[in-house]
Design a protein around this motif. Structure first.
Motif, PDB file in Angstrom:
ATOM      1  N   ALA A 153       0.832  -1.202   0.000  1.00 35.55           N
ATOM      2  CA  ALA A 153       0.000   0.000   0.000  1.00 35.55           C
ATOM      3  C   ALA A 153       0.864   1.249   0.000  1.00 35.55           C
ATOM      4  CB  ALA A 153      -0.926  -0.002   1.210  1.00 35.55           C
ATOM      5  N   ILE A 154       2.011   1.158   0.659  1.00 35.98           N
ATOM      6  CA  ILE A 154       2.862   2.345   0.722  1.00 35.98           C
ATOM      7  C   ILE A 154       3.626   2.567  -0.573  1.00 35.98           C
ATOM      8  CG2 ILE A 154       4.926   3.273   1.847  1.00 35.98           C
ATOM      9  CD1 ILE A 154       3.781   2.274   4.453  1.00 35.98           C
ATOM     10  N   ILE A 155       3.946   1.466  -1.262  1.00 38.33           N
ATOM     11  CA  ILE A 155       4.775   1.650  -2.459  1.00 38.33           C
ATOM     12  C   ILE A 155       3.943   2.003  -3.697  1.00 38.33           C
ATOM     13  CG2 ILE A 155       4.911  -0.656  -3.523  1.00 38.33           C
ATOM     14  CD1 ILE A 155       8.040  -0.124  -3.284  1.00 38.33           C
ATOM     15  N   ILE A 156       2.643   1.677  -3.679  1.00 33.91           N
ATOM     16  CA  ILE A 156       1.839   1.908  -4.879  1.00 33.91           C
ATOM     17  C   ILE A 156       1.750   3.382  -5.288  1.00 33.91           C
ATOM     18  CG2 ILE A 156      -0.556   1.847  -5.735  1.00 33.91           C
ATOM     19  CD1 ILE A 156      -0.638  -1.055  -4.788  1.00 33.91           C
ATOM     20  N   PRO A 157       1.512   4.319  -4.346  1.00 32.39           N
ATOM     21  CA  PRO A 157       1.461   5.726  -4.778  1.00 32.39           C
ATOM     22  C   PRO A 157       2.732   6.156  -5.491  1.00 32.39           C
ATOM     23  CG  PRO A 157       0.834   5.518  -2.472  1.00 32.39           C
ATOM     24  CD  PRO A 157       1.291   4.172  -2.908  1.00 32.39           C
ATOM     25  N   VAL A 215      12.479  17.154  -4.531  1.00 35.79           N
ATOM     26  CA  VAL A 215      11.438  18.114  -4.154  1.00 35.79           C
ATOM     27  C   VAL A 215      11.696  19.461  -4.811  1.00 35.79           C
ATOM     28  CG1 VAL A 215      10.399  19.346  -2.229  1.00 35.79           C
ATOM     29  CG2 VAL A 215      10.880  16.923  -2.024  1.00 35.79           C
ATOM     30  N   PHE A 216      12.940  19.866  -4.837  1.00 38.74           N
ATOM     31  CA  PHE A 216      13.284  21.127  -5.488  1.00 38.74           C
ATOM     32  C   PHE A 216      12.866  21.092  -6.957  1.00 38.74           C
ATOM     33  CE2 PHE A 216      16.146  23.772  -7.973  1.00 38.74           C
ATOM     34  CZ  PHE A 216      16.105  24.975  -7.272  1.00 38.74           C
ATOM     35  N   ASN A 217      13.104  19.960  -7.602  1.00 42.74           N
ATOM     36  CA  ASN A 217      12.818  19.850  -9.037  1.00 42.74           C
ATOM     37  C   ASN A 217      11.387  19.436  -9.342  1.00 42.74           C
ATOM     38  OD1 ASN A 217      15.262  20.594 -10.232  1.00 42.74           O
ATOM     39  ND2 ASN A 217      16.156  18.627  -9.672  1.00 42.74           N
ATOM     40  N   SER A 218      10.546  19.332  -8.312  1.00 41.67           N
ATOM     41  CA  SER A 218       9.201  18.815  -8.533  1.00 41.67           C
ATOM     42  C   SER A 218       8.381  19.774  -9.390  1.00 41.67           C
ATOM     43  CB  SER A 218       8.512  18.611  -7.188  1.00 41.67           C
ATOM     44  OG  SER A 218       7.211  18.168  -7.407  1.00 41.67           O
ATOM     45  N   PHE A 219       8.162  19.424 -10.625  1.00 42.10           N
ATOM     46  CA  PHE A 219       7.390  20.279 -11.525  1.00 42.10           C
ATOM     47  C   PHE A 219       5.910  19.917 -11.588  1.00 42.10           C
ATOM     48  CE2 PHE A 219       5.583  21.063 -15.690  1.00 42.10           C
ATOM     49  CZ  PHE A 219       5.717  22.437 -15.779  1.00 42.10           C
ATOM     50  N   PRO A 220       5.564  18.637 -11.861  1.00 39.60           N
ATOM     51  CA  PRO A 220       4.159  18.307 -12.130  1.00 39.60           C
ATOM     52  C   PRO A 220       3.214  18.652 -10.978  1.00 39.60           C
ATOM     53  CG  PRO A 220       5.551  16.351 -12.340  1.00 39.60           C
ATOM     54  CD  PRO A 220       6.430  17.467 -11.965  1.00 39.60           C
ATOM     55  N   LEU A 221       3.658  18.441  -9.744  1.00 36.13           N
ATOM     56  CA  LEU A 221       2.763  18.712  -8.611  1.00 36.13           C
ATOM     57  C   LEU A 221       2.366  20.172  -8.548  1.00 36.13           C
ATOM     58  CD1 LEU A 221       4.126  16.733  -5.548  1.00 36.13           C
ATOM     59  CD2 LEU A 221       2.213  16.211  -7.056  1.00 36.13           C
ATOM     60  N   THR A 259      -1.313  11.621 -10.122  1.00 38.38           N
ATOM     61  CA  THR A 259      -1.533  11.848  -8.694  1.00 38.38           C
ATOM     62  C   THR A 259      -1.991  13.282  -8.450  1.00 38.38           C
ATOM     63  OG1 THR A 259       0.315  10.354  -8.353  1.00 38.38           O
ATOM     64  CG2 THR A 259      -0.498  11.527  -6.436  1.00 38.38           C
ATOM     65  N   ALA A 260      -1.308  14.224  -9.087  1.00 37.23           N
ATOM     66  CA  ALA A 260      -1.638  15.630  -8.873  1.00 37.23           C
ATOM     67  C   ALA A 260      -3.060  15.932  -9.361  1.00 37.23           C
ATOM     68  CB  ALA A 260      -0.632  16.513  -9.592  1.00 37.23           C
ATOM     69  N   ARG A 261      -3.426  15.391 -10.524  1.00 41.78           N
ATOM     70  CA  ARG A 261      -4.763  15.588 -11.080  1.00 41.78           C
ATOM     71  C   ARG A 261      -5.814  15.044 -10.103  1.00 41.78           C
ATOM     72  NH1 ARG A 261      -6.767  19.363 -13.260  1.00 41.78           N
ATOM     73  NH2 ARG A 261      -5.249  19.792 -14.836  1.00 41.78           N
ATOM     74  N   LEU A 262      -5.494  13.878  -9.551  1.00 47.07           N
ATOM     75  CA  LEU A 262      -6.397  13.242  -8.588  1.00 47.07           C
ATOM     76  C   LEU A 262      -6.600  14.152  -7.376  1.00 47.07           C
ATOM     77  CD1 LEU A 262      -7.588  10.422  -8.874  1.00 47.07           C
ATOM     78  CD2 LEU A 262      -5.933   9.637  -7.183  1.00 47.07           C
ATOM     79  N   PHE A 263      -5.511  14.758  -6.931  1.00 50.04           N
ATOM     80  CA  PHE A 263      -5.632  15.629  -5.761  1.00 50.04           C
ATOM     81  C   PHE A 263      -6.396  16.910  -6.080  1.00 50.04           C
ATOM     82  CE2 PHE A 263      -2.661  12.957  -3.474  1.00 50.04           C
ATOM     83  CZ  PHE A 263      -3.168  13.057  -2.192  1.00 50.04           C
TER      84      PHE A 263
END
Lengths: 320, 419
Positions: free
Chosen positions: A130-134, A249-255, A142-146
């Motif tokens: 369950a933890i590895i699936i996300p 995290v610094f490079n996180s673009f899609p979120l 993921t971002a769209r879902l949120f």
């Protein structure tokens, strides 16, 4: 080709053992014979890392039309434009908050999660999955879902909170200026946790059980064992997790880009989405400025990581 | 062969493979521009993705084109989110497509990258194009932006919510509009009176249609008039709708597709400015009983509609003029262009198209306005950046601390310094 192989075969086997023993003695091959083997990786590095870096610097020194046509050299104009841009400091502050809070929370929660996963209990495998699936899901999805979960009008979270009477009015998580950054940080932590928890879990598993056992026999309390034995021995894993997270995290673009897509201007952008918007979405529409920001981004993350390594004394941990 | 030589062979083979792999990427595009007799044997189209139908249409089109001309047509369909980035990258790398389908063209014409209609468009085709689209596609006296399809906006209203609020007919004036929006809000079942999308996705469209119906415009007599009195009044009206609480939450941060349209489709908004693809979406979902009416006007004049057209522009490359001309000749044949438009649920750009669709009752409300529709100043390269500035700034004007006048003044200043 077959001829060559047949000819080459006996020769190689004949001289093989002698040479092999010689090589193990010296530990490296002679420079000349290493060259052919290095050509492919060197070319790959040149094509994938060096060339784009050179192209980026070149672009940052050029002036482009909105269509993408290069008009000529801009000198350092793009850099001065960036440094005098009204929103630069907002963006840098956002970047700082985003990186520090997400990495800190991820490490803290990741520690707890790893500790939990290390215990033997019924259903542990399910929990580990369950933890590895996300982590396996694409960040954009993921971002769209949120955005659907956090939406003001249709969001599940607001419906839940209102139904439970925890809040009277729905909260505009992605539109209300005070909520956008906390909401993005929450999602950022969520997607960073799997990797972090697993790195820390590996670290925990690498701690020899007999040391912990010895401490227990000597009468150390669980808290003391954790503080004086587990955490110090976990330090290399913590270090790897935090440095890699810092960069991710610094490079996180899609979120940021997806969660923030309804907000005009740069008020919730980090330096990565800022750089993209400068090139394609904002009125600047300048590839040159965007490239200049790209160069600054690389320098920024480099400095941050170096300073961080300096603070935690990298050499001591990895070599001592 | 000794071991060293063998190692060398392996290395060289690896090198060759790597080079071959690198070369593969660009090799395909080279064949396009190097025909022996100065003519190309393939051209490339980069098209925007309007819907899931787009890819299929262009593929069939390419097949017909190849049969007719013997020239290959390579089709690349790109989503609207990425097309600006992709086209810009192609041009940056000196490798533009032969034909590009986009919502802007003037900057490309200004950079001298495009063929004008004189070079690649048959006179028959040109005379069939609707005059207002020819005007919007004309930069510096020449037609560069060949329209591929168009859309016109109208007011969509939710019949059930209107009935519940006791409203008999859609509003025709702004006062009526504001009163109706309030009535819907006051029914108290959580529906907004009006869904107002001024977020970055398409804020310029939302502002345009209101501005046109208050007698305002982006440019007046060839000069920028973004901060004119009617425009300030318009933005203040939109802000007042928000502060009076008759719109959805936070209109300055609501996008069109996943915001305003989604609200309306879910029955959570009494009114929204929509266009024919929204109607198709609502018809399919069958959740909302809706009507379509002309926009309310604030001046007592005829209601105005806001129109959009996208463009098919052709890039000047060695030897491709003839192939490009053949492309346009085929595209503007009535069975091609109108099939495309029908698939996508948009409106025609040609006189023959208007004739063909005139029997369609659903399209009547748009077609009636199509010849008098007002467009944004796409013929001015400055608009290409001002549009982005509007998208990124205007939402702030309707926020609680927003200052419509100050924002429009700022946009006006940017426009004047850009042109």
């Amino acid at each position: 080709m077959t001829d060559q192989l047949e000819k080459a075969g006996p020769v190689t086997t004949g001289t093989g053992p002698r040479r092999r023993s010689k090589r193990t003695e010296t530990g490296y091959a002679s420079g000349l014979s290493a060259i052919p083997w290095l050509i492919v990786p060197v070319l790959l590095i040149a094509g994938v890392v060096v060339y784009p870096a050179i192209a980026l610097v070149q672009a940052s020194l050029s002036e482009y039309s909105i269509t993408g046509l290069r008009k000529g050299s801009a000198g350092f104009g793009n850099y001065t434009d960036i440094l005098s841009h009204d929103d630069l400091w907002t963006v840098l502050a956002n970047t700082g908050i985003w990186v520090v809070v997400v990495v800190a929370l991820t490490i803290l929660i990741g520690l707890g999660l790893a500790q939990f996963m290390a215990k033997d209990f019924y259903g542990r495998t399910v929990m580990r999955w369950a933890i590895i699936i996300p982590w396996a899901a694409s960040l954009v999805i993921t971002a769209r879902l949120f955005t659907l979960i956090l939406d003001y009008e249709h969001g599940v979270l607001n419906q839940l909170l209102v139904t439970l009477h925890l809040i009277g009015e729905p909260i505009d998580f992605l539109g209300d200026d005070t909520w956008v950054m906390p909401a993005m940080i929450g999602v950022g932590v969520f997607v960073s946790l799997p990797f972090t928890a697993y790195v820390l879990l590996a670290g925990l598993n690498a701690i020899p059980a007999d040391i912990v056992e010895a401490a227990r026999v000597d009468g150390a309390s669980p808290r003391k064992i954790y503080w004086h034995i587990t955490l110090p021995l976990l330090r290399p894993a913590l270090l790897v997790a935090s440095v890699l997270n810092l960069i991710y995290v610094f490079n996180s673009f899609p979120l940021i880009y997806t969660l923030n897509d309804r907000n005009p201007g740069f008020s919730h952008d980090t330096s990565i989405t800022y750089s993209y918007k400068l090139a394609f979405k904002a009125a600047e529409r300048s590839v040159g400025m965007s490239a200049a920001m790209g160069v600054l981004n690389v320098l920024l993350i480099l400095v941050v990581v170096l300073v961080y390594l300096r603070i935690i004394r990298w050499r001591e941990v990895t070599q001592g | 062969m000794n071991r060293r030589a063998q190692a060398f062979t392996v290395g060289v083979t690896g090198l060759a493979l790597t080079l071959a792999a690198c070369g593969g990427g660009t090799g395909a595009s080279d064949t396009g521009s190097d025909g022996g007799d100065g003519k190309v044997d393939s051209i490339k189209l980069v098209a925007a993705e309007y819907s899931s139908e787009t890819q299929g249409f262009w593929q069939d089109f390419a097949k017909t084109y190849e049969e007719k001309t013997g020239t290959e047509l390579e089709v690349q369909v790109v989503s609207w989110d990425d097309i600006d980035q992709q086209s810009s990258t192609m041009i940056q790398n000196g490798n533009p497509p032969d034909i590009l389908n986009l919502n802007a063209y003037a900057s490309y014409a200004k950079d001298g990258l495009l063929y004008s209609a004189d070079e690649v468009l048959s006179p028959d085709v040109k005379s069939d194009l609707l005059p207002n689209f020819v005007t919007s596609g004309t930069y510096d006296g020449k037609l560069y932006g060949m329209p591929d399809l168009s859309s016109a906006r109208a007011l969509f209203y939710n019949k059930d919510l209107f009935e519940k609020a006791g409203i008999d007919a859609p509003p025709t004036t702004w006062d009526e509009f504001a009163a109706d929006a309030k009535k819907i809000k006051d029914t108290g079942d959580g529906a907004a009176g009006y869904a107002e999308p001024l977020g970055p996705e398409e804020a310029q469209a939302e502002f345009s249609i209101w501005m046109f119906n208050n007698g305002g415009n982006w440019k007046t007599d060839g000069k920028w008039s973004i901060n004119s009195a009617p425009n300030v009044e318009t933005l203040e009206f939109l802000k007042k709708l928000s502060t009076d609480g008759v719109t959805q939450n936070n209109p300055g941060k609501t996008n069109r597709t996943d915001g305003a349209f989604a609200d309306f489709a879910a029955g959570k908004a009494g009114m929204v400015v929509g266009f024919s693809p929204l109607a198709a979406q609502l018809d399919e979902a069958k959740k909302v009983e809706y009507g379509v009416a002309p926009m309310p006007s604030n001046t007592g004049d005829e209601p105005k509609s806001y129109g959009v057209t996208d463009y098919l522009m052709a890039f000047k490359k060695d030897g491709n003029a003839e192939a490009v001309k053949a492309f346009y000749d085929l595209y503007y044949q009535t069975d091609q262009v109108n099939t495309f438009i029908e698939n996508e649920g948009f409106l025609p750009v040609t006189r023959s198209g208007v004739e063909k669709f005139s029997s369609d009752a659903d399209l009547k409300v748009y077609l009636d306005t199509l010849t008098g529709v007002q467009l944004t100043p796409t013929d001015d390269p400055t608009w290409d950046t001002i549009k982005l500035a509007v998208q990124q700034e205007i939402g702030a004007a309707v926020g609680p601390d927003g200052d419509p006048k100050a924002i429009l003044d700022d946009l006006q200043k940017q426009a004047e310094s850009g042109s």
